[in-house]
Scaffold this motif. Structure first.
Motif, short mmCIF file in Angstrom:
data_model
loop_
_atom_site.label_atom_id
_atom_site.label_comp_id
_atom_site.label_asym_id
_atom_site.label_seq_id
_atom_site.Cartn_x
_atom_site.Cartn_y
_atom_site.Cartn_z
N UNK A 21 59.18 -0.98 58.53
CA UNK A 21 59.24 -0.15 59.72
C UNK A 21 60.64 0.39 59.92
N UNK A 22 60.79 1.31 60.87
CA UNK A 22 62.11 1.80 61.23
C UNK A 22 62.99 0.64 61.68
N UNK A 23 62.46 -0.23 62.50
CA UNK A 23 63.24 -1.35 62.98
C UNK A 23 63.73 -2.26 61.86
N UNK A 24 62.84 -2.57 60.92
CA UNK A 24 63.24 -3.42 59.78
C UNK A 24 64.31 -2.73 58.95
N UNK A 25 64.12 -1.43 58.74
CA UNK A 25 65.09 -0.68 57.96
C UNK A 25 66.47 -0.69 58.63
N UNK A 26 66.50 -0.47 59.93
CA UNK A 26 67.77 -0.44 60.65
C UNK A 26 68.44 -1.81 60.64
N UNK A 27 67.64 -2.86 60.75
CA UNK A 27 68.21 -4.20 60.79
C UNK A 27 69.00 -4.51 59.53
N UNK A 28 68.54 -4.01 58.40
CA UNK A 28 69.26 -4.30 57.15
C UNK A 28 70.27 -3.21 56.78
N UNK A 29 70.29 -2.09 57.52
CA UNK A 29 71.13 -0.96 57.15
C UNK A 29 72.34 -0.79 58.05
N UNK A 30 72.16 -0.99 59.36
CA UNK A 30 73.26 -0.72 60.29
C UNK A 30 74.36 -1.77 60.13
N UNK A 40 75.72 8.02 56.76
CA UNK A 40 74.96 9.02 57.51
C UNK A 40 73.79 9.59 56.73
N UNK A 41 74.02 10.01 55.52
CA UNK A 41 72.95 10.67 54.76
C UNK A 41 71.79 9.72 54.48
N UNK A 42 72.09 8.50 54.08
CA UNK A 42 71.02 7.55 53.80
C UNK A 42 70.30 7.14 55.08
N UNK A 43 71.05 7.00 56.16
CA UNK A 43 70.44 6.60 57.42
C UNK A 43 69.45 7.65 57.91
N UNK A 44 69.86 8.91 57.89
CA UNK A 44 68.96 9.97 58.36
C UNK A 44 67.74 10.08 57.48
N UNK A 45 67.94 10.07 56.17
CA UNK A 45 66.80 10.15 55.25
C UNK A 45 65.86 8.96 55.42
N UNK A 46 66.43 7.78 55.56
CA UNK A 46 65.60 6.58 55.69
C UNK A 46 64.76 6.59 56.95
N UNK A 47 65.33 7.05 58.06
CA UNK A 47 64.56 7.11 59.30
C UNK A 47 63.47 8.17 59.22
#
Length: 354
Positions: A24-33, A343-350
């Motif tokens: 999910x978006x939440x799981x992705x952010x938890x490991x990315x931010x 930035x680029x990976x974060x935007x693409x991933x979301x």
């Protein structure tokens, strides 16, 4: 504002399609931010918000958490509001984007006589990037006088040169043509029809706890955006029209939804807004009106970011499938991390998970 941020998404968004990720978006952010990130992240598709959460604190001293409704400076993302205001005036028959700026500003020096409203919108006016610090005291008339006296960096219409000054001139044109203040025109003709009640410079009248404090690399408070030198009706004119707009993630989704329909702009106006007008040098990317346009394997993506010395924001819309993301941080730089690198990976991933 920080114009060099404009080109960082090329390559990452243009890569080959990949299968939808299982998380999910939440799981992705938890490991990315990065640890220490503070801000808000939104993802949506068509008319629905699929994710909107705050991370960290909006005000560390007071212990105020960030939320989907925290107010942030969206910085250069402001430019798309200015562009939409110009197109709204064109819809109303008050101007044309083909007009020379002299039609609305009066006599201009000979070297600037060929500059049109279109050139300002597409960053091909040849005007300089800026005339000083964002928070320098500068009136509208002083901004126009200094702009018209400045040396051009290229012949009007010949080359792309990102110009914050050009968008401040557009804000001045909006005022002169409409007879309203810049923010009041946006509030009446853009924000109110879109249902955006938390977007503006001063009209929404936020309480301090609603607005995020910005922090530098060392985590030292730089205050809220309006706690820097501002005029009574918003930022001074080095920033007005090109940056400094305050908004929330939820309101930015409302803007996405409004642009998906016809409540603010007609289909013809939106075609102009998102038409790739100017190739950005050295990149497989184009500038439209207040948006950068990138053709990817997944289709056309319209996006823009904004940054200053402390904060960073990114707003992207995948035009074919209706996915959108807006994320913003009130501390873009840590002692051992830099959101520009992510930035680029974060935007693409979301976007992939919206």
């Amino acid at each position: 504002m920080v114009p060099v941020l404009l080109v960082v998404l090329v390559g990452a968004l243009a890569c080959s399609p990949v299968p939808p990720p299982p998380d999910s978006v939440g799981d992705y952010l938890e490991r990315t931010l990065p640890e220490g990130f503070g801000g808000t992240v939104l993802a949506g598709r068509d008319g629905d918000i699929t994710y909107c959460e705050g991370v960290g604190l909006a005000d560390r001293a007071a212990g105020v958490p960030t939320t989907c409704d925290t107010v942030y400076d969206v910085m250069s993302i402001t430019k798309q509001f200015t562009a939409a205001a110009v197109l709204k005036l064109e819809m109303m028959g008050r101007l044309r984007v083909s007009d020379p700026i002299s039609v609305h500003l009066g006599p201009v020096p000979a070297d600037k006589a060929a500059i049109t409203v279109h050139h300002l919108l597409a960053h091909t006016s040849g005007l300089v990037e800026g005339l000083g610090d964002d928070y320098d005291v500068m009136s509208r008339e002083d901004l126009l006088a200094e702009t018209l006296a400045s040396r051009l960096v290229s012949t009007p219409g010949a080359e792309f040169h990102y110009s914050n000054v050009g968008y401040s001139v557009l804000a001045a044109i909006v005022e002169k043509v409409s007879g309203l203040g810049y923010e009041r025109f946006l509030a009446r003709y853009l924000f109110t029809p879109a249902g955006m009640r938390r977007t503006g410079y001063v009209l929404p009248r936020w309480s301090p706890e609603q607005v995020a404090v910005e922090y530098d690399e060392a985590g030292v408070s730089q205050g809220r955006p309006y706690e820097h030198p501002w005029a009574a009706d918003g930022p001074y004119w080095n920033l007005r029209g090109n940056g400094g707009m305050l908004s929330t993630a939820r309101d930015m989704f409302r803007w996405h939804h409004a642009l998906a329909g016809d409540v603010v702009l007609s289909p013809a106006a939106k075609r102009k807004l998102f038409t790739p007008h100017t190739r950005i040098p050295g990149r497989d990317e184009w500038y439209a009106y207040g948006w950068a346009i990138l053709e990817t394997e997944q289709g056309k993506v319209a996006w823009h970011n904004g940054g200053n010395s402390w904060s960073l924001a990114n707003y992207a819309r995948a035009l074919p499938d209706g996915a959108t993301t807006f994320w913003v941080s009130n501390q873009a730089y840590g002692e051992d991390w830099n959101l520009e690198d992510l930035e680029l990976d974060l935007t693409r991933g979301i976007l992939r998970r919206a």
